[in-house]
Design a protein around this motif. Structure first.
Motif, mmCIF file in Angstrom:
data_model
loop_
_atom_site.group_PDB
_atom_site.id
_atom_site.type_symbol
_atom_site.label_atom_id
_atom_site.label_comp_id
_atom_site.label_asym_id
_atom_site.label_seq_id
_atom_site.Cartn_x
_atom_site.Cartn_y
_atom_site.Cartn_z
ATOM 1 N N THR A 90 14.740 50.181 32.644
ATOM 2 C CA THR A 90 14.754 49.588 33.983
ATOM 3 C C THR A 90 15.893 48.582 34.113
ATOM 4 O OG1 THR A 90 12.367 49.884 34.168
ATOM 5 C CG2 THR A 90 13.384 48.326 35.682
ATOM 6 N N GLU A 91 15.998 47.679 33.160
ATOM 7 C CA GLU A 91 17.074 46.677 33.199
ATOM 8 C C GLU A 91 18.440 47.347 33.035
ATOM 9 O OE1 GLU A 91 18.742 42.684 30.964
ATOM 10 O OE2 GLU A 91 16.992 43.706 30.123
ATOM 11 N N LEU A 92 18.541 48.286 32.108
ATOM 12 C CA LEU A 92 19.816 48.961 31.883
ATOM 13 C C LEU A 92 20.280 49.726 33.123
ATOM 14 C CD1 LEU A 92 19.211 50.307 28.269
ATOM 15 C CD2 LEU A 92 20.663 48.386 28.942
ATOM 16 N N ASP A 97 23.806 50.146 37.849
ATOM 17 C CA ASP A 97 23.976 50.179 39.313
ATOM 18 C C ASP A 97 24.938 49.100 39.777
ATOM 19 O OD1 ASP A 97 22.354 52.350 39.774
ATOM 20 O OD2 ASP A 97 20.578 51.158 40.298
ATOM 21 N N GLU A 98 24.806 47.900 39.233
ATOM 22 C CA GLU A 98 25.709 46.793 39.594
ATOM 23 C C GLU A 98 27.138 47.101 39.168
ATOM 24 O OE1 GLU A 98 24.486 42.974 38.238
ATOM 25 O OE2 GLU A 98 22.516 43.108 39.191
ATOM 26 N N LEU A 99 27.288 47.668 37.983
ATOM 27 C CA LEU A 99 28.614 47.966 37.450
ATOM 28 C C LEU A 99 29.326 49.035 38.266
ATOM 29 C CD1 LEU A 99 30.586 47.418 35.081
ATOM 30 C CD2 LEU A 99 29.395 49.230 33.844
#
Length: 100
Positions: A90-92, A97-99
């Motif tokens: 989930t965090e990855l 997505d941000e990257l």
């Protein structure tokens, strides 16, 4: 059987030539990698075939992060993603997505 195209024959010829000269499909003799040289035939030579432009595989933070993740979660999460997702995904996925 379908005949090979000219370009396939050319690639095969190049690989065969590399094999006959001992230039391709080699195995290093190193006990550990330093990111710059490899050992072949008991000689340390510059590794011009390296595709690691940033050298991240030797970054201490990434190596330690990998060790920590393997210690916490093991070497694989052998369950279908259709059924379950591993905790860190989930965090990855959010960070990816941000990257991108």
């Amino acid at each position: 059987m379908k005949p090979q195209s000219d370009w396939t024959n050319s690639i095969d010829s190049i690989v065969d030539m590399g094999l006959s000269h001992g230039l391709v499909q080699r195995t290093t003799e190193d006990e550990a990698f330093n990111g710059r040289t490899i050992c072949l035939n008991n000689r340390h030579v510059l590794n011009f075939a390296l595709c690691s432009y940033l050298g991240l595989e030797l970054d201490h933070r990434l190596k330690q992060g990998t060790i920590d993740a393997v210690t916490r979660y093991g070497t694989q999460f052998a369950i279908s993603r259709a059924y379950l997702s591993a905790t860190p995904y989930t965090e990855l996925e959010h960070l990816l997505d941000e990257l991108f």
